[in-house]
Scaffold this motif. Structure first.
Motif, short mmCIF file in Angstrom:
data_model
loop_
_atom_site.label_atom_id
_atom_site.label_comp_id
_atom_site.label_asym_id
_atom_site.label_seq_id
_atom_site.Cartn_x
_atom_site.Cartn_y
_atom_site.Cartn_z
N UNK A 65 1.65 -1.15 0.02
CA UNK A 65 0.28 -0.08 -0.01
C UNK A 65 1.11 1.56 -0.19
N UNK A 66 2.25 1.19 0.82
CA UNK A 66 2.82 2.27 0.70
C UNK A 66 3.18 2.98 -0.53
N UNK A 67 3.63 1.13 -1.40
CA UNK A 67 4.12 1.88 -2.62
C UNK A 67 2.95 2.08 -3.63
N UNK A 68 2.01 1.64 -3.69
CA UNK A 68 1.29 2.95 -3.96
C UNK A 68 1.13 4.02 -4.12
N UNK A 69 0.74 4.04 -2.35
CA UNK A 69 0.38 5.75 -2.32
C UNK A 69 1.62 6.46 -3.56
N UNK A 70 3.06 6.09 -2.75
CA UNK A 70 4.44 6.35 -3.46
C UNK A 70 4.26 7.10 -5.07
N UNK A 71 3.62 6.25 -6.02
CA UNK A 71 3.97 5.80 -7.12
C UNK A 71 3.11 6.73 -7.91
N UNK A 72 1.91 7.19 -6.80
CA UNK A 72 0.88 8.15 -7.68
C UNK A 72 -1.09 7.47 -8.05
N UNK A 73 -0.54 6.52 -8.30
CA UNK A 73 -1.69 5.97 -9.24
C UNK A 73 -3.11 5.35 -8.70
N UNK A 74 -3.84 5.79 -8.96
CA UNK A 74 -5.01 5.90 -8.66
C UNK A 74 -5.64 3.99 -8.93
N UNK A 75 -4.86 3.49 -9.72
CA UNK A 75 -5.03 2.18 -10.54
C UNK A 75 -5.29 1.47 -9.18
#
Length: 93
Positions: A65-75
């Motif tokens: 989840x942290x890495x997803x947030x940091x990617x800036x993606x909403x996918x």
């Protein structure tokens, strides 16, 4: 403003409560948000820095989840492997 709590989950809950009560609504390029400016967050017990909420029961889901947030993606397809509740959200869209 200073927000202090013993655990990460407590700090998150206090922060969300303050945002809902005192936050300012803003319109950013990616949508509407609520913000509170000049806030200092203090985790009183640094050993309690991993969330233990029901959605983050495993270290890998928190990291994913942290890495997803940091990617800036909403996918949601990127995070659904780590956090199973997102699969239900995808079906609703």
């Amino acid at each position: 403003m200073e927000i202090k709590a013993e655990t990460l989950d407590d700090l998150l809950m206090k922060t969300l409560q303050i945002l809902l009560e005192k936050g300012q609504n803003i319109k950013a390029s990616r949508g509407e948000n609520i913000e509170q400016i000049s806030v200092n967050l203090e985790l009183e017990n640094p050993l309690s820095r991993i969330s233990r909420s029901y959605r983050k029961t495993f270290l890998f889901s928190a990291l994913g989840e942290f890495l997803w947030y940091m990617s800036g993606s909403n996918d949601l397809s990127q995070i659904s492997y780590y956090i199973q509740f997102t699969k239900k959200s995808q079906k609703m869209d």
